[in-house]
Design an enzyme around this catalytic site. Structure first.
Site: not given
Ligand SMILES: Nc1ncnc2c1ncn2[C@@H]1O[C@H](COP(=O)(O)OP(=O)(O)O)[C@@H](O)[C@H]1O
Lengths: 594, 223, 79, 79
Positions: B85, B194, B196
């Protein structure tokens, strides 16, 4: 420019002063003269006028809010009403602080920035308590979904709530979005923030220890939002829109993010004795509240305040509501370390004064005394009104207008039409077009968020301890019967939290009403507070804080009374949370209750 | 295995990236934007967020921070770098990856669970996936529309440097549904979604994101 | 002190959803004579002494704009 | 077809975090001669026929800017 000093004020007692323009009433101005034994200086008048505004002094609501303080003691309550936000024990040494606040009028004037700075303000309240902010919620109300003004205001408000919260890295875990004619020209934008800390990290807003330094840090002070609180939040908009146009501030979430990280590092290194955020009424509020809550007095050298605009007068500096600022009390031996942490995070900081032995708040401007007041009279002993109250004249007729008079659908086609009307109502419709604009994942601890009834956040990654939060209002119920309606509101928020499997622990609230000078509105307000207090007593929950927003009306038409209630619950293990919705085919459906 | 996670002023998902590294079995190492010190890490993650508020252009100011000079040099030497991002935006602004990320075509920030197709399972960060595998991970951005001149896009595709594409709807108007790209040597990868945030069942829509972090651990061992 | 203005606009081949949105709003409000809108950035810099054109050009082209997608116009004060 | 430019800038008393961020970056990059930066918006409109100044003024002041916090500068083509 000649400065209106304390000496000048004493020598020229009869100078005309613009107290009425600053929103003070004749008897309030007379009381200030009586407290000081002379006329106030220009700077003192500025301080009193903003601090005695409805928004800051709670002068119309105070007598009613006392009921919350009288609720039975809760073991979970570590810090109650009166501080920036209440603090609740959630076990394992953790404490949680949460609060909801309104930014209604600024959001009408400049939707994006008004909503954004609303989020910024409530986040600083939570940070001030010593906590790391961990999530936000928002409760929004607009006029009819197809009204032109809604098209102007709603997109900006939603983008502003998202823009600020997303940039701070706070997941948005829930809220409300409702439409009603009564909010045309006076939308409601209420924002909630929740934070977490260890018990020993709780910080309070008080100035103690003579010789300790007063440090102002964060953004520089500018000419934006001067008197915003007294003017914007304490006055009615006329039909043409805002009566006055004080500058609205532009939020700077990046600076606020740095402020959060810097504050948490300052707390961790034990560099802060007392702390207060600068919100409505800016430095007037922070200095008088810190001094008033402390043991001694305070002295400030106002010319040391870092300015964005060098032409500001001392009174303007005291009233400025520039965002993203905090004020801390720091032991002299720790000032260097304090400033070093600020430098690391690129946060501007300046020592602007110190805690004194006396019991006065004094402010100098280049060596000349421009303020010399007892701080309590500014911060905590403002006017208190027992406003007249009267049951609304139309209430009997409203209550008598029972839904039983409506004709029931007789044919499948009629039933279908009713069903379509219900499911297509903007209030009931899918809200993902709004909630998709909010980050719900950041920090990686969001267990439940939109479209669930309550948000659930993990606070400990080892033990899976967590919290649940719901924020609810039902203004139509409150309009029909503010006492019962508010109790039902509370019950709804309570159920939403309990339904995730959490144990409800504490309540916050934002009371959005019309003008307190209207006896019918005052009656609605009093009934709502009584309903919330009684409901909390029955459920055994403390009210930990909240906010009152009055003068929500367009012309002389008040909004429906709109209490917005937040309930906080605790999950010993968030892995056992119960999501809403039927997940698997073949499961049994049970209906509980009557 | 030491995986650095850089914190810029305004980084937000650095805690999440560190958690993902840990869950994958690596040791997360905090790196500070203002230091010239990569602390001998074996790979680097640039996390999501709004560095410097993204006020000028997303990632533009962070790309000029002291530590980025070291990252650029090390990346040219083969250090695996992942930009997520805002991190992807920083890598494009720093010239480590081609193209640019601009305002979403619908002008809104958008957060949703997004299907991606892995177009290349041979980069340092995708070895644990299969070519063509579809994974579900969150996307959340306001300036995630990948753009470049048509000729550049043709060249990128020709060189097989598109690593991820959006499937089942393009959340931001990115050219040719591009969600992530890689450097010529396949060591530097950037993407808008994302991973994560998809490493635990409790908090994510899947655990499909874990593969990024397990992949790089193997890539480092095998290097 | 002199005042330097830098305008940054998207390259013509890059689509501009913000400009598009403004154009759409203008159409709905009946301003039909407006045919296209492009939205860019406008920077006003206060510079000490005489501005150094080469330095400002570099600032404009490398920091204020991203040459992959944007064009810049530098306006130095006329003397 | 004529080209009309509208620059929208924050009023001087309103804080400008965007400009501040750019100024900070310039300082770190050693461009010390720049004393202040304000960032605004730059609109380029293509208008059919001769631009109607009153209409464009209204567009600029009500749609392109919020007069509560912003000022506008309208640049009509010189004829
Ligand atoms: N509706 C309410 N219910 C409970 N507490 C309230 C309510 N409104 C205000 N308070 C409390 O009154 C105190 C005074 O508020 P104040 O100092 O003006 O804070 P702020 O300006 O940050 O709202 C705060 O502790 C606040 O939580």
């Amino acid at each position: 420019m000649s400065i209106d000093t304390v000496d000048v004020a004493a020598q020229n007692p009869d100078d005309e002063q613009p107290w009425a323009e600053l929103g003070l009433k004749a008897d309030e101005y007379a009381r200030i003269r009586e407290i000081l034994g002379r006329r106030p200086t220009t700077a003192e008048l500025a301080m009193y006028s903003v601090m005695w505004s409805e928004h800051c002094s709670y002068k119309s609501s105070k007598v009613h809010l006392r009921q919350f303080g009288d609720l039975p003691k809760s073991d979970a309550l570590l810090v109650g009403i009166g501080e920036n936000a209440g603090v609740v024990d959630v076990g394992e040494g953790y404490a949680v602080t949460f609060k909801v606040e309104s930014h209604n009028h600024p959001s009408y004037v400049e939707p994006y920035q008004g909503a954004a700075t609303g989020v910024g303000g409530i986040v600083r309240d939570i940070l001030t308590m010593g906590a790391r902010p961990i999530a936000v919620m928002d409760s929004l109300r607009f006029g009819r979904a197809d009204a032109p003004d809604t098209a102007r205001v709603l997109p900006g408000v939603v983008a502003g709530v998202g823009g600020y919260g997303n940039c701070l890295g706070l997941p948005n875990i829930g809220g409300e979005l409702l439409f009603d004619e009564c909010y045309t020209g006076n939308p409601l934008v209420n924002a909630l923030c929740v934070g977490v800390m260890k018990h020993e990290d709780v910080h309070l807003a008080k100035a103690e220890g003579a010789g300790n330094k007063v440090v102002l840090f964060g953004a520089r002070t500018g000419g934006d939002g001067i008197g915003g609180v007294s003017v914007l939040a304490s006055e009615t908009f006329d039909a043409e829109g805002p009566a006055k146009r004080p500058a609205v501030q532009v939020g700077d979430p990046f600076t606020e993010k740095l402020l959060i990280e810097a504050c948490l590092e300052l707390f961790a290194q034990d560099l802060v004795t007392g702390i207060q955020d600068l919100g409505g009424a800016g430095l007037s509020c922070a200095t008088s509240e810190l001094a008033s809550a402390g043991t001694g007095g305070m002295h400030v050298d106002l010319e040391t305040v870092p300015l964005r605009d060098s032409t500001l007068t001392p009174a303007e500096i005291l009233m400025s509501e520039s965002q993203e600022r905090m004020c801390a009390i720091v032991e002299p031996g720790k000032v260097e370390q304090f400033l070093a942490v600020c430098r690391k995070w690129d946060v501007r900081a300046a020592v602007i004064g110190e805690v004194t032995d006396g019991d006065r708040l004094t402010v100098d401007w280049h060596g000349e005394r421009i303020v010399d007041v007892p701080p309590r009279t500014v911060a905590h002993e403002g006017p208190v009104y027992e406003r007249p109250m009267q049951r609304p004249a139309d209430l009997d007729a409203l209550q008598a207008d029972d839904p039983a008079r409506l004709t029931r659908p007789a044919t499948p086609a009629e039933l279908q039409a009713h069903w379509l009307a219900v499911v297509s109502s903007p209030d009931g419709a899918d809200k993902s077009w709004v909630t998709e604009q909010y980050d719900r994942y950041v920090r990686g601890n969001t267990v439940l968020a939109q479209p669930e009834d309550a948000g659930v956040v993990r606070i400990d990654e080892q033990s899976f301890l967590g919290i649940a939060l719901s924020l609810d209002g039902n203004a139509r119920f409150a309009r029909l019967d503010p006492y019962t309606g508010t109790r039902l509101n509370l019950a709804e928020a309570y159920r939403n939290v309990a339904a995730t499997g959490a144990t409800p622990l504490a309540v916050t609230n934002c009371l959005n009403f019309g003008s307190p000078e209207n006896p019918e509105v005052m009656w609605q307000f009093a009934e709502a507070v009584r309903g919330l207090a009684d409901g909390c007593r029955e459920l055994g929950l403390p009210v930990t804080g909240g906010n009152v927003s009055l003068y929500n009306q367009t012309g002389d038409v008040a909004i429906n009374p709109t209490p917005v209630i937040g309930v906080l619950g605790v999950h010993e293990d968030v892995r056992t949370r119960i999501p809403s919705g039927w997940r698997n085919a073949g499961e049994t459906v049970l209906l509980l209750g009557e | 295995m030491r995986i650095g996670v850089i914190t810029f002023p305004g980084s937000l998902d650095d805690v999440d990236a560190a958690r993902a590294v840990r869950l994958a079995g690596g040791e997360p190492v905090a790196l500070w934007h203002g230091d010239h010190d990569l602390k001998d890490v074996d790979a680097v993650v640039l996390p999501g967020g709004f560095s410097y508020g993204d006020y000028l252009r997303a990632g533009a100011i962070a790309a000029r921070s002291p530590l980025m000079q070291d990252v650029v040099a090390a990346a040219h030497g083969g250090l695996p770098v992942l930009g997520i991002c805002n991190g992807f935006q920083v890598l494009c602004e720093a010239g480590l990856l081609p193209g640019a990320l601009t305002r979403n075509s619908h002008l809104h920030f958008r957060n949703r669970d997004q299907l991606l197709r892995v177009e290349r399972a041979d980069t340092a960060w995708t070895g644990d996936y299969a070519d063509g595998q579809e994974i579900l991970i969150p996307v959340k951005n306001g300036e995630g529309r990948y753009v470049a001149a048509d000729a550049d896009l043709d060249r990128l595709e020709g060189e097989n440097r598109v690593v991820f594409r959006y499937v089942g709807g393009n959340p931001n108007g990115s050219s040719r549904d591009i969600a992530g790209v890689t450097s010529e040597n396949g060591r530097v990868v950037g993407l808008m979604p994302h991973p994560e945030h998809a490493v635990e069942d409790l908090t994510g829509p899947s655990t499909d994101g874990l593969g990024f972090f397990t992949s790089v651990l193997k890539a480092v061992v095998n290097a | 002190m002199s005042r330097v203005v830098v305008d940054v606009v998207l390259k013509p081949e890059i689509s501009d959803p913000q400009g598009q949105a403004v154009l759409g709003a203008l159409g709905r409000l009946g301003h039909d004579s407006v045919r296209s809108v492009r939205q860019g950035k406008h920077f006003v810099l206060e510079v000490d002494g005489t501005p150094d054109e080469a330095e400002l050009k570099q600032i404009a082209e490398t920091l204020l704009a991203n040459p992959v997608i944007e064009d810049v116009e530098l306006h130095l004060p006329k003397d």
